[in-house]
Scaffold this motif. Structure first.
Motif, PDB file in Angstrom:
ATOM      1  N   ASN A  30      35.415  44.135  37.759  1.00 53.30           N
ATOM      2  CA  ASN A  30      36.752  44.621  37.440  1.00 53.30           C
ATOM      3  C   ASN A  30      36.790  46.146  37.544  1.00 53.30           C
ATOM      4  N   VAL A  31      37.460  46.621  38.589  1.00 51.22           N
ATOM      5  CA  VAL A  31      37.478  48.070  38.859  1.00 51.22           C
ATOM      6  C   VAL A  31      38.439  48.813  37.926  1.00 51.22           C
ATOM      7  N   PHE A  32      39.280  48.077  37.225  1.00 51.28           N
ATOM      8  CA  PHE A  32      40.228  48.726  36.308  1.00 51.28           C
ATOM      9  C   PHE A  32      39.549  49.075  34.987  1.00 51.28           C
ATOM     10  N   THR A  33      38.807  48.102  34.455  1.00 56.07           N
ATOM     11  CA  THR A  33      38.163  48.308  33.155  1.00 56.07           C
ATOM     12  C   THR A  33      36.705  48.701  33.323  1.00 56.07           C
ATOM     13  N   LYS A  34      36.212  48.630  34.549  1.00 50.98           N
ATOM     14  CA  LYS A  34      34.806  48.909  34.858  1.00 50.98           C
ATOM     15  C   LYS A  34      33.879  47.997  34.049  1.00 50.98           C
ATOM     16  N   THR A  37      34.147  40.635  34.171  1.00 49.33           N
ATOM     17  CA  THR A  37      34.961  39.696  33.413  1.00 49.33           C
ATOM     18  C   THR A  37      34.772  38.304  34.014  1.00 49.33           C
ATOM     19  N   ILE A  51      44.126  35.027  37.448  1.00 48.73           N
ATOM     20  CA  ILE A  51      42.766  34.938  36.924  1.00 48.73           C
ATOM     21  C   ILE A  51      42.883  34.240  35.581  1.00 48.73           C
ATOM     22  N   PHE A 302      38.093  50.204  45.672  1.00 50.49           N
ATOM     23  CA  PHE A 302      39.315  50.617  44.974  1.00 50.49           C
ATOM     24  C   PHE A 302      39.667  52.086  45.205  1.00 50.49           C
ATOM     25  N   ALA A 317      42.779  41.155  41.292  1.00 51.53           N
ATOM     26  CA  ALA A 317      43.851  41.032  40.305  1.00 51.53           C
ATOM     27  C   ALA A 317      45.037  40.356  40.972  1.00 51.53           C
ATOM     28  N   PRO A 318      45.895  39.744  40.166  1.00 54.48           N
ATOM     29  CA  PRO A 318      47.080  39.091  40.745  1.00 54.48           C
ATOM     30  C   PRO A 318      47.892  40.078  41.584  1.00 54.48           C
ATOM     31  N   TYR A 320      46.972  41.173  44.504  1.00 58.10           N
ATOM     32  CA  TYR A 320      46.078  41.854  45.451  1.00 58.10           C
ATOM     33  C   TYR A 320      45.670  40.919  46.587  1.00 58.10           C
TER      34      TYR A 320
END
Lengths: 575, 575
Positions: A30-34, A37, A51, A302, A317-318, A320
């Motif tokens: 997960n590149v958003f939260t690093k 998941t 997801i 990203f 992610a939804p 994408y």
């Protein structure tokens, strides 16, 4: 996207209908939260729609595996692979590269807008997502003759095309600094602009930033990188076949600045891509050097998407694009499967995607036209001196040394000397048969006999040849004319080996595996004329004509001193 | 930008000409490297053109001070300040807010496209940079009557306007889930889309993401925030006058996910902005809660710029807008001076920028039209029951409780009871004089006598009134009709205090300091009718008509149960 498509995707996201594909139980990068998941990744219509907990027409159990976003090469000249976009696509997809930002600068220098059209057309036929930045500097400088000249007005109609993101590497820094009209016109096209800030100072970077230039892929030191990052430029950590800056720059990457760091290959040879990889190699190396795997993957996916405004790419992610890598191992980035738009396109390093018809190449062939050569065409007058300005090559580096030393003179002309490793080098204009020939002396190739020549000679792609005798240089140039472009090795006045590059003298019409075999034969043949094996002689040669990179270069107009940004004679005349 | 402008900027960057302004010796907040750096910041033509060593026509020595990028409020309804964009601008600029992303949803619900035109026009006259997202849900739901209805086709011409970035908060989640044609048309306008995901589940967020909805400012828990961040949504940490989610959400912010976190105020009252601040308050609070100051400032500036594609904002670097804060203290975010486009606009909390002519308000006035009221207009039939569905307010929270309990009945009708703090509440349609009146009972206002009413009633902005007697409610509504919109307090059948809001019944025509004084008078007067002082009665009232927020609300069509998404009668009929 049509309304029906959107409706369908929403229905699948909302579990009213099965997804096309569900990948279960993977650890998701997960590149958003690093973070890593979990959850089922549901794909419909090539798009990730959810997801969570999903059912699919097809389901894959990815227990124990990792799911990462497809990689993005932030800056690449596909031509440097010597194969067409279609073939290039089959090479990089198995390496997990699902999107590239391509600059068709090389073919544009040979074939102008015909070259752009060819690349856009052939890119359409690939499963790889090829986004284009349009060449800003054709010709690269006014110190050489290229096959075309592209002004802002030539670029305008292409700027509106799907898949065109902006203006590619602005390398003519003096034109920006001076505020040249033609350059300002290009900068004002109001699109994203890539830079090329080789060796530029703090002051120059301020100018580049002010001009709206957003990226640089020419950093070689950590200090250069920091100075650019601080001034808002994205820095691309490049690892190509010749220019290898990755290790030096990784030392400057922190968890805090990594969001502005991307990966690119720029110019990477087919064999290197097959054997070493594309930007997957950059990611892998970054992890080995201690960058957190998720950060390294973000840099390779990203971050590039963010830089280029590709808002549906580089993340899982939804909404994408379902460009996904299934990894057996995260730290090693072991790519088991590659999905592009939800379709399996590569498995265990092999392309398994669909194949398309070859594109029509008629408008980009027969591009080698030279004036008749004589045995005197390659004479370099010593002008009464025995000291010469000599190009000193640095293996695997675009930057050359500017040597000044004694060189052998016979009958008032400099000649090659294999003992001292001082060889004659020539750039022969090949677009308009003007008869222009630039001549010089180079140190470091180590050829013992014969000559090599190529129509791949950055950025104007004239013929560049280096040889132990004038006769072999002449033979090499004439052989390339007959081949209509490519690479040749000459020994004793005969062609020892060759690789035809029929498309603009830059790309082969053959499948990549055929070209790969041809390259191996060339490599073997190089040994027969004494070429060293610790660097690629053809690649190194092909950059000696690039006058935007320090220090001493050669164009069809003669020897070029990058420091003073002017042509100079070969002979050093002391006063 | 013209060619001459670009040439001039390049010349200044290159030190061929003096900068307009140079700020020397500050510690510069660098959002790219997340470090403090040093250097002169040179500004020309409103743009930062260099960081290094510069000379300027004007020079400021900022030794010991910090220079930060101007703040960005990622989502705000300017109308909620009750002053015009011009006045709003003078309030927020001293708080360091140099850009806001405004959603003119409130005025659009009253005045439709005239409202949009007014906001765009008045925004033009401000030094503040006001970027717009166009309201996606006018009316907010089909369960109420608003003053206008905006379909996708109404939005299209506005989408092309300068300063319009996309589609504002999509709050009609059921319409997205069902795939309603009118909603899909809006989602397909191909622009950036803000969300409004109050209480939405994982499944719903998958649907929102699939529909291209990028942000959410309705998170109330850390868990909600994480679930949205993981699915690629930007999360706006909101701190408004009523909705205060900042502290709860800051607990979920990490150095790794902060890049996807922004700050917003959404709805913030004039007095709160003056006394507490705008998003500067969010930044300050974040730092106090342990977020690194540079991270907190990035959340309040650069991250929002990234989210909204404002590529020249949110950072201090060449090519960026010279929107700058000079800070005496970094941790306290003590704003000494604010520069907008290189011009000093605020100093020590006071606006010092230029003032413009008032905009023409003709098309957005006289918007209050109600049908004649009688003394029976506010009767609520008990229908044989003595138990009622009652709205329980949560002070300073948009979410209400759905109570079911005994309520006093007289002659077959429910009546207000100040002892039990059960007061009658009414929503009176005021756009078309339809005569629609929605009635209910509310617990928690604590009024002892009289009534209050306002034309600020989210989102349709009908008249909403709460009172201890039907007579006072009627008087309040009629007083608002006479005022042509605003806030009133009634005692003994007479107007005790009022604030006229002539523009769409939402905004005053007066300068912000006059409105501020009027608000103070209102606050004092509230005490005279027994209103509690620990929350703002008018603000709380104004959200009771918002049917997209749980749990029990009231529209002009009646009591609305958000859980079942339908209207229900007041009386609880047990079977």
């Amino acid at each position: 996207m049509t309304k029906a498509q959107l409706k369908n995707r929403i229905d699948v996201a909302n579990k009213q209908r099965k997804a096309d594909l569900v990948i279960r139980n993977a650890s998701i990068v997960n590149v958003f939260t690093k973070t890593l998941t979990t959850g089922d990744v549901a794909i419909s219509d090539g798009i990730i729609v959810g997801i969570g907990d999903y059912k699919g027409v097809k389901e894959i159990d990815a227990t124990g595996k990792f799911l990462a976003p497809g990689l993005i090469d932030a800056h690449v000249h596909i031509e440097s692979s010597m194969v067409t976009p279609q073939q290039f696509s089959q090479v990089v997809l198995p390496h997990g590269v699902t999107t590239v930002i391509a600059d068709p600068h090389e073919i544009a220098n040979v074939s102008g807008t015909n070259g752009l059209e060819f690349m856009l057309m052939d890119a359409e036929a690939t499963l790889l997502d090829i986004q284009f930045m349009l060449p800003s500097c054709v010709p690269a400088t006014s110190f050489e003759n290229a096959g075309a000249c592209l002004a802002a007005e030539d670029l305008v109609p292409f700027m509106r095309r799907d898949g065109v993101l902006g203006l590619a590497e602005v390398m003519d820094f003096p034109a920006v600094l001076r505020g040249d009209e033609a350059m300002l016109d290009k900068l004002l096209l109001n699109r994203q602009i890539d830079g090329h800030a080789a060796g530029l100072t703090e002051n120059d970077i301020n100018v580049y930033g002010t001009a709206g230039i957003l990226t640089d892929h020419e950093c070689v030191t950590k200090e250069e990188m920091m100075m650019r990052l601080e001034r808002g430029m994205y820095v691309m950590l490049r690892e190509g076949s010749v220019a290898k800056n990755l290790l030096a720059l990784l030392e400057g990457v922190t968890e805090q600045n990594a969001h502005r760091c991307l990966f690119c290959t720029d110019d990477k040879h087919l064999d290197d891509m097959i054997e070493e990889g594309s930007v997957d190699y950059n990611v892998r190396t970054a992890i080995k050097q201690g960058i957190h795997p998720i950060t390294a993957i973000s840099m390779g996916s990203f971050n590039a998407a963010q830089c280029f405004g590709l808002h549906q790419k580089g993340a899982i992610a939804p909404g994408y694009d379902a460009d996904l890598l299934l990894l057996d191992d995260l730290e090693e980035l072991t790519i088991a499967e590659v999905y592009k738009d939800g379709q399996l396109v590569a498995q265990n390093g092999r392309y398994v995607g669909t194949l398309q018809e070859k594109s029509d190449t008629a408008t980009v062939k027969d591009t080698v036209r030279i004036a008749e050569l004589s045995k005197n065409s390659f004479q370099i007058p010593a002008s009464g001196s025995t000291k010469a300005h000599i190009i000193g090559i640095n293996p695997n580096n675009l930057i050359t040394e500017h040597l000044m030393q004694e060189a052998p003179v016979v009958d008032g002309f400099f000649v090659s000397d294999t003992e001292k490793d001082l060889l004659k080098i020539a750039v022969i204009e090949r677009h308009w048969a003007t008869g222009n020939i630039g001549l010089g002396i180079v140190h470091g190739f180590g050829l013992k006999n014969g000559a090599i020549a190529t129509t791949v000679a950055h950025d104007s792609h004239n013929i560049i040849a280096v040889g132990t005798t004038d006769r072999d240089i002449k033979t090499a140039a004439e052989a390339l004319e007959n081949l209509k472009g490519g690479l040749v090795i000459i020994q004793d006045g005969k062609v020892l080996a060759s690789l035809p590059l029929a498309i603009a003298g830059l790309m082969s019409e053959e499948p990549f595996d055929v070209v790969f075999e041809q390259l191996k034969v060339l490599d073997e043949s190089l040994k027969l004329i004494g070429a060293p094996t610790h660097f690629n002689a053809f690649l190194t040669l092909s950059f000696l004509s690039l006058p935007v990179i320090p220090k001493l270069k050669l164009t069809d107009c003669g020897l070029f001193d990058v420091a003073s940004f002017q042509h100079i004679p070969v002979a050093v005349i002391e006063e």
